[in-house]
Write a protein that holds these residues in place. Structure first.
Motif, PDB file in Angstrom:
ATOM      1  N   THR A 617      -7.643  13.025 -88.944  1.00 40.31           N
ATOM      2  CA  THR A 617      -7.977  12.871 -87.525  1.00 40.31           C
ATOM      3  C   THR A 617      -9.403  13.344 -87.306  1.00 40.31           C
ATOM      4  OG1 THR A 617      -7.102  15.068 -87.003  1.00 40.31           O
ATOM      5  CG2 THR A 617      -5.580  13.186 -86.799  1.00 40.31           C
ATOM      6  N   LEU A 618      -9.935  13.019 -86.128  1.00 39.74           N
ATOM      7  CA  LEU A 618     -11.286  13.435 -85.767  1.00 39.74           C
ATOM      8  C   LEU A 618     -11.263  14.848 -85.208  1.00 39.74           C
ATOM      9  CD1 LEU A 618     -12.580  10.209 -83.991  1.00 39.74           C
ATOM     10  CD2 LEU A 618     -12.903  10.878 -86.356  1.00 39.74           C
ATOM     11  N   ASP A 619     -12.259  15.654 -85.597  1.00 39.70           N
ATOM     12  CA  ASP A 619     -12.384  16.988 -85.008  1.00 39.70           C
ATOM     13  C   ASP A 619     -12.840  16.862 -83.563  1.00 39.70           C
ATOM     14  OD1 ASP A 619     -11.713  18.017 -87.450  1.00 39.70           O
ATOM     15  OD2 ASP A 619     -13.807  18.226 -88.107  1.00 39.70           O
ATOM     16  N   SER A 620     -12.352  17.747 -82.723  1.00 39.70           N
ATOM     17  CA  SER A 620     -12.639  17.653 -81.287  1.00 39.70           C
ATOM     18  C   SER A 620     -13.684  18.644 -80.818  1.00 39.70           C
ATOM     19  CB  SER A 620     -11.340  17.879 -80.485  1.00 39.70           C
ATOM     20  OG  SER A 620     -10.800  19.159 -80.787  1.00 39.70           O
ATOM     21  N   ASP A 621     -14.254  19.438 -81.729  1.00 33.23           N
ATOM     22  CA  ASP A 621     -15.190  20.482 -81.305  1.00 33.23           C
ATOM     23  C   ASP A 621     -16.630  20.060 -81.490  1.00 33.23           C
ATOM     24  OD1 ASP A 621     -15.000  20.421 -84.025  1.00 33.23           O
ATOM     25  OD2 ASP A 621     -15.288  22.579 -84.292  1.00 33.23           O
ATOM     26  N   GLN A 622     -16.905  18.786 -81.352  1.00 38.68           N
ATOM     27  CA  GLN A 622     -18.275  18.321 -81.438  1.00 38.68           C
ATOM     28  C   GLN A 622     -18.437  17.067 -80.584  1.00 38.68           C
ATOM     29  OE1 GLN A 622     -16.435  17.534 -84.667  1.00 38.68           O
ATOM     30  NE2 GLN A 622     -15.946  15.857 -83.324  1.00 38.68           N
ATOM     31  N   THR A 623     -19.699  16.712 -80.349  1.00 38.73           N
ATOM     32  CA  THR A 623     -20.005  15.494 -79.604  1.00 38.73           C
ATOM     33  C   THR A 623     -19.902  14.296 -80.531  1.00 38.73           C
ATOM     34  OG1 THR A 623     -21.516  16.731 -78.193  1.00 38.73           O
ATOM     35  CG2 THR A 623     -21.708  14.336 -78.162  1.00 38.73           C
ATOM     36  N   LEU A 624     -19.115  13.297 -80.139  1.00 40.46           N
ATOM     37  CA  LEU A 624     -18.921  12.097 -80.955  1.00 40.46           C
ATOM     38  C   LEU A 624     -19.934  11.039 -80.535  1.00 40.46           C
ATOM     39  CD1 LEU A 624     -17.105  10.870 -83.162  1.00 40.46           C
ATOM     40  CD2 LEU A 624     -15.729   9.872 -81.332  1.00 40.46           C
ATOM     41  N   TYR A 625     -20.825  10.670 -81.445  1.00 43.54           N
ATOM     42  CA  TYR A 625     -21.848   9.677 -81.151  1.00 43.54           C
ATOM     43  C   TYR A 625     -21.458   8.283 -81.623  1.00 43.54           C
ATOM     44  CZ  TYR A 625     -25.105  13.368 -79.849  1.00 43.54           C
ATOM     45  OH  TYR A 625     -25.717  14.405 -79.217  1.00 43.54           O
ATOM     46  N   LEU A 626     -20.623   8.217 -82.652  1.00 46.52           N
ATOM     47  CA  LEU A 626     -20.197   6.924 -83.187  1.00 46.52           C
ATOM     48  C   LEU A 626     -18.775   7.080 -83.682  1.00 46.52           C
ATOM     49  CD1 LEU A 626     -20.906   3.999 -84.057  1.00 46.52           C
ATOM     50  CD2 LEU A 626     -21.695   4.945 -86.233  1.00 46.52           C
ATOM     51  N   ALA A 627     -17.867   6.288 -83.125  1.00 50.63           N
ATOM     52  CA  ALA A 627     -16.467   6.387 -83.513  1.00 50.63           C
ATOM     53  C   ALA A 627     -16.218   5.566 -84.775  1.00 50.63           C
ATOM     54  CB  ALA A 627     -15.571   5.893 -82.383  1.00 50.63           C
ATOM     55  N   PRO A 628     -15.532   6.132 -85.778  1.00 52.70           N
ATOM     56  CA  PRO A 628     -15.232   5.360 -86.994  1.00 52.70           C
ATOM     57  C   PRO A 628     -14.225   4.265 -86.701  1.00 52.70           C
ATOM     58  CG  PRO A 628     -14.128   7.479 -87.054  1.00 52.70           C
ATOM     59  CD  PRO A 628     -15.017   7.502 -85.839  1.00 52.70           C
ATOM     60  N   ALA A 629     -14.214   3.258 -87.577  1.00 52.89           N
ATOM     61  CA  ALA A 629     -13.386   2.077 -87.331  1.00 52.89           C
ATOM     62  C   ALA A 629     -11.919   2.341 -87.599  1.00 52.89           C
ATOM     63  CB  ALA A 629     -13.877   0.906 -88.188  1.00 52.89           C
ATOM     64  N   SER A 630     -11.577   3.152 -88.591  1.00 54.81           N
ATOM     65  CA  SER A 630     -10.177   3.334 -88.939  1.00 54.81           C
ATOM     66  C   SER A 630      -9.992   4.671 -89.628  1.00 54.81           C
ATOM     67  CB  SER A 630      -9.699   2.192 -89.845  1.00 54.81           C
ATOM     68  OG  SER A 630     -10.465   2.172 -91.046  1.00 54.81           O
ATOM     69  N   ALA A 631      -8.742   5.099 -89.775  1.00 54.39           N
ATOM     70  CA  ALA A 631      -8.376   6.335 -90.459  1.00 54.39           C
ATOM     71  C   ALA A 631      -7.500   5.959 -91.657  1.00 54.39           C
ATOM     72  CB  ALA A 631      -7.638   7.266 -89.498  1.00 54.39           C
ATOM     73  N   PRO A 632      -7.322   6.834 -92.656  1.00 53.89           N
ATOM     74  CA  PRO A 632      -7.891   8.179 -92.827  1.00 53.89           C
ATOM     75  C   PRO A 632      -9.349   8.128 -93.262  1.00 53.89           C
ATOM     76  CG  PRO A 632      -6.564   7.598 -94.724  1.00 53.89           C
ATOM     77  CD  PRO A 632      -6.383   6.477 -93.740  1.00 53.89           C
ATOM     78  N   TYR A 633      -9.974   9.344 -93.346  1.00 58.57           N
ATOM     79  CA  TYR A 633     -11.405   9.398 -93.573  1.00 58.57           C
ATOM     80  C   TYR A 633     -11.746  10.295 -94.761  1.00 58.57           C
ATOM     81  CZ  TYR A 633     -10.711   8.535 -88.572  1.00 58.57           C
ATOM     82  OH  TYR A 633     -10.260   8.073 -87.367  1.00 58.57           O
ATOM     83  N   LEU A 634     -12.949  10.033 -95.305  1.00 60.66           N
ATOM     84  CA  LEU A 634     -13.627  11.014 -96.134  1.00 60.66           C
ATOM     85  C   LEU A 634     -14.716  11.618 -95.260  1.00 60.66           C
ATOM     86  CD1 LEU A 634     -14.242  12.410 -98.868  1.00 60.66           C
ATOM     87  CD2 LEU A 634     -15.916  10.609 -99.266  1.00 60.66           C
ATOM     88  N   LEU A 635     -14.675  12.938 -95.082  1.00 60.69           N
ATOM     89  CA  LEU A 635     -15.623  13.629 -94.218  1.00 60.69           C
ATOM     90  C   LEU A 635     -16.740  14.223 -95.064  1.00 60.69           C
ATOM     91  CD1 LEU A 635     -16.509  14.802 -91.492  1.00 60.69           C
ATOM     92  CD2 LEU A 635     -14.980  16.745 -91.934  1.00 60.69           C
ATOM     93  N   VAL A 636     -17.983  13.860 -94.735  1.00 54.88           N
ATOM     94  CA  VAL A 636     -19.176  14.441 -95.353  1.00 54.88           C
ATOM     95  C   VAL A 636     -19.839  15.314 -94.298  1.00 54.88           C
ATOM     96  CG1 VAL A 636     -21.358  13.997 -96.515  1.00 54.88           C
ATOM     97  CG2 VAL A 636     -19.437  12.423 -96.824  1.00 54.88           C
ATOM     98  N   GLU A 637     -19.954  16.594 -94.581  1.00 50.65           N
ATOM     99  CA  GLU A 637     -20.412  17.562 -93.589  1.00 50.65           C
ATOM    100  C   GLU A 637     -21.645  18.281 -94.102  1.00 50.65           C
ATOM    101  OE1 GLU A 637     -17.575  20.030 -90.847  1.00 50.65           O
ATOM    102  OE2 GLU A 637     -17.978  21.193 -92.652  1.00 50.65           O
ATOM    103  N   VAL A 638     -22.721  18.276 -93.305  1.00 51.11           N
ATOM    104  CA  VAL A 638     -23.970  18.969 -93.650  1.00 51.11           C
ATOM    105  C   VAL A 638     -24.214  20.022 -92.579  1.00 51.11           C
ATOM    106  CG1 VAL A 638     -26.441  18.730 -94.067  1.00 51.11           C
ATOM    107  CG2 VAL A 638     -24.889  16.912 -94.782  1.00 51.11           C
ATOM    108  N   THR A 639     -24.186  21.293 -92.976  1.00 44.46           N
ATOM    109  CA  THR A 639     -24.309  22.408 -92.038  1.00 44.46           C
ATOM    110  C   THR A 639     -25.521  23.237 -92.415  1.00 44.46           C
ATOM    111  OG1 THR A 639     -21.916  22.484 -91.777  1.00 44.46           O
ATOM    112  CG2 THR A 639     -23.153  24.410 -91.041  1.00 44.46           C
ATOM    113  N   ASP A 640     -26.329  23.611 -91.421  1.00 46.71           N
ATOM    114  CA  ASP A 640     -27.475  24.480 -91.671  1.00 46.71           C
ATOM    115  C   ASP A 640     -27.385  25.701 -90.776  1.00 46.71           C
ATOM    116  OD1 ASP A 640     -29.107  24.173 -89.109  1.00 46.71           O
ATOM    117  OD2 ASP A 640     -29.028  22.077 -89.748  1.00 46.71           O
ATOM    118  N   THR A 641     -28.162  26.713 -91.104  1.00 48.01           N
ATOM    119  CA  THR A 641     -28.212  27.954 -90.326  1.00 48.01           C
ATOM    120  C   THR A 641     -29.506  28.031 -89.536  1.00 48.01           C
ATOM    121  OG1 THR A 641     -29.160  29.114 -92.233  1.00 48.01           O
ATOM    122  CG2 THR A 641     -26.760  29.159 -91.985  1.00 48.01           C
ATOM    123  N   GLY A 642     -29.995  26.870 -89.087  1.00 45.22           N
ATOM    124  CA  GLY A 642     -31.282  26.805 -88.413  1.00 45.22           C
ATOM    125  C   GLY A 642     -31.222  27.104 -86.934  1.00 45.22           C
ATOM    126  N   ALA A 643     -32.251  26.582 -86.215  1.00 44.13           N
ATOM    127  CA  ALA A 643     -32.427  26.918 -84.802  1.00 44.13           C
ATOM    128  C   ALA A 643     -31.429  26.239 -83.889  1.00 44.13           C
ATOM    129  CB  ALA A 643     -33.849  26.543 -84.367  1.00 44.13           C
TER     130      ALA A 643
END
Length: 842
Positions: A617-643
């Motif tokens: 399922t989609l996480d709900s704690d972020q702003t969704l800019y583009l909805a994926p076409a179908s589920a299930p998904y492979l999630l690629v996550e890039v996180t930084d400790t920046g500003a």
């Protein structure tokens, strides 16, 4: 007709405002002074009417000279102006003959004034009948017939009972004819005016037209009431002055309407005729008042038969009124619906008229049925010439399969909407890319076709390509220093080991170790150049099945140079993480762009975490800019400790050229390229970020069941040695000598040439069998592919292997039509070239 002007209505001129203001004192004067009956009072009374008539004639005639009005409308105004001219002449005769000369004549004697007044009726009636009709937007004939029936019942019956029939008994000769003629003409005039109000187009504006028509109707009512009063011998005080007051009011309305027709610039919009006509009801009200007065004066003279006729007439009138109101309600509903439909149609036509999109309607076979103005401009042909032409004739040959699939999808599903991209040729012959959406409206009666909307995205594609190159160059600029540093280290290691080997060549063990180190350094350098070349070339549109391992193998070697030593890179891969379909080079570009942005958000260093995990399922704690076409998904996550980013930056994040890096750095297209690549994979994009708390970019890709595609393994080769005869063509002498020794060590007979011309010279005298040509692609003079093409014509069994330091996709422009199976990219090892030769010669 042109579109409606936005100009405001002009103010009334002083002379017209003066006439309107003069009506009140004039009316008071003639009403209060009627008992005096002086010649001056008569001149004032008739003179004011003459002035009004004169101004009416002048303004009506000037209105006929307004060339932007329809010819039919101007012709009708000429007839109406002629009718009022006859009234003016009749009023002049009355002023001179009756008022100034005080000549007496019987009422309704056939004099010149009566002939002029009677002649005005048919002229004005003819003008009203010549007014342009409203067509489907006008009231129905039944509505007009109902109004006429009301008028006949409410006016015609009293007119016969209390005027015509009594007149036949106490009037004789010409007086009877004149009285009946005036009454019938006034009766016909009111019916015609009601017809014009309901059926004719109100030009140039509804206000001007209505004032003109209602003014004429008021004049008819005044004449009808005066005729009835005289023929019925009703002794009503001031009846003549009252009729003149009504006539003055009617002339003021006609004059104001005629002046607005001349001066009102808000013309040219064909309005629907009036939805309701007050003329029958007002006339019946006036007739009721007259009838009440008559009965009051003759209450003891009315017979039972007359009262019965009146009662029957009232019953019939009520019935017709009910019928008329029903028809009026239905007509009002129809006109409201028609007005809404026309307004919607006008808005739609305005949208289509000014849209830059190509809007087309095609039939089941793809032939054009209708086209918007943008289509006409794009193809350079009128709409009539485009109708019936197959749209497939304008589509790029490479996109015909996509067109056939697009058309089949539309035809197979009713009310179906789909979107595709293909290229079409414009007026200049240039191929331009379009994003085309289609809707199946074959079952819609108003359309009965397939509606296509094509938006030109050629410039967008150009910007995407520029963005791709800009990001590549930015990354290359950062990699240049690191690569130079790594190559210097490698070259230092190679030179150092060579010097050590030269110092003690007799020690076989140490010599072997040093050669192995040289070999390892060279191999590492080859890997660096291979990744650099892969990063700089534009990937193809072919999608493959990718997993986390394939992506990391491509990106991690570049990450060190991109991020620097101050940033820690953490990679997290969930066990059993799935795969997805995408183009490998595009996904590499996406991750490099995200790593670049994360690095820029941490100028003083920090940590970047790249995670791969499955998601249902989609996480709900972020702003969704583009909805994926179908589920299930492979999630690629890039996180930084920046500003982090605030809401303003997040709202512009995917806009082209938006940047927060300042004016000293190139803006590019921001994350627009990332958005386009993820969307093409039917993926989704979500972002969680706030100032001071870093940023997490989440990319969802529809997961597939199959495993990641590994690189194809070469066929099993038991031995890399051979005995065939080879021709080696290489312009670099040092490499040519080394390759000759390597190939001879594998057992081959090798002939060498420095370029294509030397190869031709050698083959001109060579009589033996030549099994294989090994040639560089780009050389001084003719290229390797051109040389190979010449030799294959005379030696059909000749095999060819190309060698080059350039990548395969960059060699196509030099004649390498099928680089995949024939190209061996430099640098290569003895085993690699030996294996490739055996594969080709097998």
């Amino acid at each position: 007709m042109s579109t409606r002007s936005i100009a405001t209505s002009p103010p009334l001129p002083p002379w017209l405002a003066g006439l309107l203001l003069a009506f009140v004192p004039w009316a008071v004067c003639i009403w209060t002074g009627s008992a005096l009956r002086t010649r001056l009072l008569g001149v004032v009374e008739v003179g004011f009417l003459l002035v009004l008539l004169g101004f009416c004639v002048w303004n009506l005639w000037q209105a006929t000279r307004r060339i932007e009005l329809p010819m039919e409308f101007r012709g009708a105004l000429r007839w109406i102006a002629a009718g009022f001219m006859a009234m003016l002449l009749g009023a002049l005769y009355v002023l001179v003959h009756d008022v100034l000369l005080r000549s007496t004549r019987e009422v309704f004697s056939l004099g010149l004034a009566d002939l002029l007044f009677m002649g005005a009726y048919p002229l004005i009636i003819a003008g009203q009948l010549l007014l342009p009709r409203g067509g489907r937007r006008a009231a129905s004939p039944w509505r007009v017939a109902a109004d006429s029936a009301i008028f006949i019942c409410g006016v015609g019956v009293p007119l016969w009972v209390f005027a015509f029939r009594p007149a036949l008994s106490h009037l004789g000769g010409m007086a009877t004819f004149v009285s009946l003629a005036f009454a019938l003409l006034a009766f016909a005039g009111i019916v015609t005016t009601n017809f014009a109000l309901l059926r004719c187009v109100p030009l140039p504006s509804r206000r001007a037209f209505n004032l003109l028509i209602l003014g004429i109707a008021t004049s008819w009512v005044a004449d009808l009431v005066f005729t009835l009063a005289v023929t019925a011998r009703m002794q009503i005080p001031n009846s003549g002055h009252a009729a003149n007051l009504l006539n003055a009011m009617s002339l003021l309305m006609v004059l104001t309407g005629a002046w607005w027709i001349r001066r009102d610039s808000r013309t040219a919009r064909p309005l629907p005729p009036a939805a309701f006509s007050p003329i029958p009801m007002v006339t019946i009200l006036v007739m009721t008042v007259w009838l009440a007065g008559y009965l009051h004066l003759h209450v003891f003279q009315v017979s039972k038969e007359t009262l019965g006729n009146i009662l029957l007439g009232v019953i019939v009138l009520l019935f017709v009124l009910l019928l008329r109101e029903g028809l009026a309600a239905r007509e009002s509903l129809r006109q409201a619906t028609e007005a809404a439909r026309m307004a919607m149609k006008a808005r739609f036509e305005a949208l289509v008229e000014h849209s830059t999109d190509l809007i087309m309607i095609v039939d089941r076979t793809g032939r054009l049925m209708s086209a918007s103005p943008a289509v006409v401009r794009y193809f350079g042909a009128p709409e009539a010439a485009l109708q019936g032409i197959p749209l497939v004739g304008f589509i790029h040959p490479s996109d015909l399969e996509a067109w056939d699939h697009f058309l089949a999808e539309l035809l197979n599903r009713s009310e179906f909407r789909t979107t595709q991209q293909w290229r079409m040729r414009d007026l200049s012959g240039e191929w331009r890319a379009f994003d085309i959406s289609g809707s199946n409206l074959l079952e819609t009666p108003e359309v009965e076709g397939l509606v296509l909307n094509a938006r030109d995205i050629t410039d967008r594609h150009t910007l995407e390509e520029q963005q791709y190159k800009a990001v590549k160059m930015e990354a290359l600029g950062r990699l240049a220093g690191v690569i130079a540093h790594d190559f210097n280290n490698l070259l230092s290691a190679i030179l150092g080991n060579i010097e050590l080997a030269e110092m003690n060549p007799s020690d076989a063990r140490k010599l072997s170790d040093r050669l192995a180190r040289i070999r390892g350094a060279a191999t590492h350098g080859a890997n660096l150049t291979d990744r650099l070349a892969s990063f700089t070339r534009r990937g193809s549109s072919v999608q493959t099945t990718l997993g986390a391992k394939q992506i990391l193998e491509a990106v991690l070697p570049l990450a060190k140079g991109l991020l620097g030593e101050q940033i820690e890179l953490v990679v997290q891969e969930e066990p059993g993480a799935g795969c997805f379909r995408a183009n490998r080079d595009d996904i590499e570009q996406v991750l490099v762009s995200l790593l670049n942005n994360a690095r820029d958000a941490m100028p003083e260093g920090g940590r970047i975490t790249v995670a791969f995990r499955n998601a249902e399922t989609l996480d709900s704690d972020q702003t969704l800019y583009l909805a994926p076409a179908s589920a299930p998904y492979l999630l690629v996550e890039v996180t930084d400790t920046g500003a982090g980013m605030d809401e303003v930056v997040l709202s512009h994040l995917f806009e082209p050229f938006f940047t927060t890096k300042g004016s000293t750095k190139a803006t590019g297209l921001g994350l627009t390229g990332v958005y386009g690549i993820v969307k093409a994979c039917s993926g989704g994009i979500g972002i969680r970020s706030s100032p001071g708390e870093g940023t997490t970019m989440r990319l969802w890709f529809p997961r597939v069941v199959s495993t990641a595609e590994a690189s194809p393994r070469p066929p099993s080769i038991t031995s890399i040695h051979g005995s065939e005869t080879l021709l080696l063509v290489e312009d670099e002498a040092m490499l040519r000598d080394a390759l000759q020794e390597i190939l001879e060590s594998l057992g081959y007979t090798v002939h060498v040439a420095g370029d294509a011309q030397q190869a031709r010279t050698f083959l001109a005298d060579f009589q033996g069998k030549l099994d294989l040509l090994v040639t560089d692609v780009i050389m001084p003079g003719d290229s390797g592919p051109k040389l190979a093409a010449e030799l294959v014509k005379t030696r059909a069994d000749l095999r060819v292997i190309y060698i080059s330091g350039y990548t395969a996709d960059e060699l196509v422009s030099h004649g390498l039509a099928h680089p995949g199976a024939l190209l061996l990219e430099k640098p290569f090892t003895r085993e690699q070239i030996g294996r490739r030769i055996r594969e080709v010669l097998a």
